[in-house]
Design an enzyme around this catalytic site. Structure first.
Site, mmCIF file in Angstrom:
data_model
loop_
_atom_site.group_PDB
_atom_site.id
_atom_site.type_symbol
_atom_site.label_atom_id
_atom_site.label_comp_id
_atom_site.label_asym_id
_atom_site.label_seq_id
_atom_site.Cartn_x
_atom_site.Cartn_y
_atom_site.Cartn_z
ATOM 1 N N SER A 142 0.857 -1.190 0.000
ATOM 2 C CA SER A 142 0.000 0.000 0.000
ATOM 3 C C SER A 142 0.891 1.237 0.000
ATOM 4 O O SER A 142 2.040 1.184 0.459
ATOM 5 C CB SER A 142 -0.870 0.018 1.266
ATOM 6 O OG SER A 142 -1.533 1.261 1.416
ATOM 7 N N TYR A 155 -2.313 -0.719 10.973
ATOM 8 C CA TYR A 155 -2.437 -1.042 9.550
ATOM 9 C C TYR A 155 -1.232 -0.517 8.765
ATOM 10 O O TYR A 155 -0.628 -1.245 7.963
ATOM 11 C CB TYR A 155 -3.725 -0.451 8.973
ATOM 12 C CG TYR A 155 -3.801 -0.571 7.472
ATOM 13 C CD1 TYR A 155 -4.115 -1.788 6.875
ATOM 14 C CD2 TYR A 155 -3.558 0.533 6.656
ATOM 15 C CE1 TYR A 155 -4.168 -1.905 5.493
ATOM 16 C CE2 TYR A 155 -3.618 0.423 5.277
ATOM 17 C CZ TYR A 155 -3.916 -0.793 4.696
ATOM 18 O OH TYR A 155 -3.965 -0.905 3.326
#
Length: 267
Positions: A142, A155
């Protein structure tokens, strides 16, 4: 009389929706058969769609936060009796909010799914591919891996782990015939923000999220070319990812705060 050439086989985790489902469709469109894994009922719909595209599809319903289920998925791959040509280790989850207030079990689940299961399944996949001397692995990282993420601290850290792991593994395997690619999408129009309880943030409420089909198409192309990292999505998302990578961490982190802070959607 020559025998027909067997179709290559790909594994996709988190294949029931979002980027994972679109990655599975990319493999199907490009002549792969599939082993697809997820834990929710949407997997049935994904399997039907993929079979409609001409692929032979073996679904495996698993909760990859459980080590036994990771082993069950690995056994299903081995039990196919076919070599695994590509693996998209895509399953992941997030959880937003102030760390002092968020649920511990939810955040330990992030670590178990995004980090531990990725390492566990990669171990099984890499071992077989290296033994054959060929294969391709795509890790869904990501743009969040490029700088700390306030209000989704666990996260962001988990994706930094995945990115570091993927790049280290790529270097280790560079002479093995096995390629490793990291996919770094920006904010994408999937169920992620609903599931992560981030719809009240500017990031979650934005209507400028990327199309998961575009992200998957770019990721698949990068995988097949053997690229190291693919910043995927719109030009703006790609620029955001590359800018985060070169911006000092403290500055990039402060810049992210207004986008991820709970309640920021209304400000």
């Amino acid at each position: 009389m020559s025998l027909p050439v067997a179709r290559p086989l790909a594994l996709v985790t988190g294949a029931s929706s979002g980027i994972g489902r679109e990655l599975a469709k990319q493999f199907a469109e490009n002549g792969f058969d599939l082993i697809v894994a997820a834990e929710d009922v949407e997997l049935d719909d994904a399997v039907e769609e993929l079979r409609g595209m001409g692929a032979t599809v073996a679904p495996v319903s698993v909760d990859l936060t459980k080590r036994d289920d990771v082993e069950r998925l690995a056994a299903a791959v081995d039990g196919s009796g076919r070599p695994l040509d590509a693996a998209a280790l895509n399953a992941g989850v997030g959880h937003g909010g102030r760390f002092a207030e968020t649920d511990l079990e939810a955040e330990l689940g992030i670590v178990e799914l995004n980090c531990a299961s990725t390492v566990h399944l990669a171990k099984r996949v890499v071992h077989a591919m290296v033994a054959r001397g060929e294969g391709r692995i795509l890790f869904t990282s990501s743009v969040a891996s490029q700088a700390p993420e306030p209000f989704q601290a666990v996260y962001g850290a988990s994706k930094a782990f995945v990115q570091s792991f993927a790049m280290a593994l790529r270097e280790e395997l560079k002479d093995s015939g096995v390629s490793v690619t990291a996919l770094l999408p920006g904010p994408t129009d999937t169920e992620f923000f609903d599931r992560a309880e981030m719809t009240d943030t500017k990031l979650g409420a934005s209507d400028k999220k990327d199309d998961p089909a575009l992200v998957a198409r770019q990721g698949f192309a990068g995988l097949m070319k053997g690229e190291a990292s693919v910043f995927a999505g719109s030009l703006a998302s790609k620029a955001m990812g590359r800018l985060s990578a070169i911006t000092p961490a403290n500055v990039a982190t402060a810049m992210k705060r207004p986008m991820t802070e709970p309640g920021s959607a209304g400000s």
